[in-house]
Each structure stands twice: as structure tokens, then as C-alpha cells.
Design a protein around this motif. Structure first.
Motif, PDB file in Angstrom:
ATOM      1  N   LEU A 188      62.005 -24.174  20.054  1.00  0.00           N
ATOM      2  CA  LEU A 188      60.936 -24.725  19.225  1.00  0.00           C
ATOM      3  C   LEU A 188      61.495 -25.824  18.336  1.00  0.00           C
ATOM      4  O   LEU A 188      62.517 -25.641  17.684  1.00  0.00           O
ATOM      5  N   GLY A 189      60.820 -26.941  18.311  1.00  0.00           N
ATOM      6  CA  GLY A 189      61.116 -28.001  17.352  1.00  0.00           C
ATOM      7  C   GLY A 189      59.937 -28.106  16.410  1.00  0.00           C
ATOM      8  O   GLY A 189      58.781 -28.098  16.842  1.00  0.00           O
ATOM      9  N   ALA A 190      60.193 -28.155  15.117  1.00  0.00           N
ATOM     10  CA  ALA A 190      59.111 -28.235  14.131  1.00  0.00           C
ATOM     11  C   ALA A 190      59.451 -29.315  13.107  1.00  0.00           C
ATOM     12  O   ALA A 190      60.623 -29.600  12.860  1.00  0.00           O
ATOM     13  N   ALA A 191      58.418 -29.905  12.539  1.00  0.00           N
ATOM     14  CA  ALA A 191      58.604 -30.939  11.525  1.00  0.00           C
ATOM     15  C   ALA A 191      57.420 -30.937  10.579  1.00  0.00           C
ATOM     16  O   ALA A 191      56.325 -30.510  10.940  1.00  0.00           O
ATOM     17  N   TRP A 192      57.665 -31.404   9.360  1.00  0.00           N
ATOM     18  CA  TRP A 192      56.581 -31.592   8.393  1.00  0.00           C
ATOM     19  C   TRP A 192      56.872 -32.839   7.566  1.00  0.00           C
ATOM     20  O   TRP A 192      58.015 -33.269   7.461  1.00  0.00           O
TER      21      TRP A 192
END
Length: 143
Positions: free
Chosen positions: A34-38
Motif C-alpha cells: 500500500l502506498g498512501a499520501a496526504w
């Protein structure tokens, strides 16, 4: 000739005393990665903060969605951000926060998210803001 369908993403700015955090994720079923960003922006659209990270051994899409949102909420609390509107590509979990009784199969997710929301100061009203953002049109599909 068939008309071309395209999704146009639009960003709606928050009110003057608010910030908006948009989060997203990408999950690989094959790699279980999983790659996540905000990114947090102010009412003018100026970037204030942003982050990205990866998570290994994420078994399914629902888990990926939950991890991305939980990490985003933990990050907002760690940065002590108040008056934050949370918006994401998948509004299901945001809607669960707004109306948990309408989503009985998401009881565990609601309880977990509610614990994270309690980390925010009382003046934040983050839960309301999250639910409100889930109902806003984030993408326009011109026909």
C-alpha cells in the motif's frame, strides 16, 4: 464514434479558518503493498504539509482503505491541526463516520476511527467535517 468519458478532479477550498486534507492511496493486490499520501492546504490552496509512506503486507482493499485513513487521521492529530476537513477518493469510510447505524457491517471500522477522532481537540469538529466532505462533489463527470 462514442463520446470520450473523462473524470475531472476538482478541489474545493475550505472556509477561511479551515484547512483541507486530501488523502489518497494505491494498493497492489499482487505485492500486498500500500502506498498512501496526504496533503493539507489552506483556504487559498497553499500547501501547508504533506506526507507519503508505504505499508507492507496489506491483504485486501478494505484494509488498505482503512490503513490510509487511519494514518491520515493520526498524522493530523500528531501535527495538532484543528479545523481540518478530510476528503478522499473513497467516501465509504467517511460516510460510516457520519451515519454509523446505516453501516452496521462497518462497526469495527467506526469504533477504530472514532477513537482516532477523539485525539482532536474539542473545537475541531473533525468528524462533522469528514462526513460533510464525503457529500461534496469532488469529481465531475462531464457527459
Amino acid at each position: 464514434m462514442e463520446p470520450e468519458l473523462s473524470l475531472k478532479r476538482t478541489w474545493s477550498k475550505p472556509a477561511r479558518n479551515w484547512k483541507k486534507c486530501n488523502y489518497g492511496f494505491s494498493w497492489s493486490k499482487r505485492k500486498k503493498l500500500l502506498g498512501a499520501a496526504w496533503i493539507v492546504r489552506d483556504y487559498r490552496g497553499e500547501s501547508l504539509l504533506h506526507s507519503r509512506r508505504s505499508f507492507a503486507n496489506v491483504l485486501d482493499l478494505q484494509e488498505a482503505k482503512m490503513i490510509a485513513l487511519c494514518w491520515t487521521l493520526k498524522s493530523m492529530a500528531a501535527h495538532r491541526l484543528d479545523n481540518v476537513i478530510i476528503a478522499g477518493e473513497d467516501a465509504t469510510l467517511l460516510k460510516v463516520i457520519e451515519r454509523p447505524r446505516a453501516w452496521p457491517s462497518f462497526t469495527f471500522e467506526f469504533q477504530t476511527l472514532n477513537i482516532l477522532l477523539n485525539r482532536f481537540s474539542g473545537s475541531n469538529r473533525c468528524a462533522f467535517s469528514m462526513a460533510e466532505s464525503a457529500q461534496q462533489v469532488q469529481w465531475v463527470n462531464p457527459m
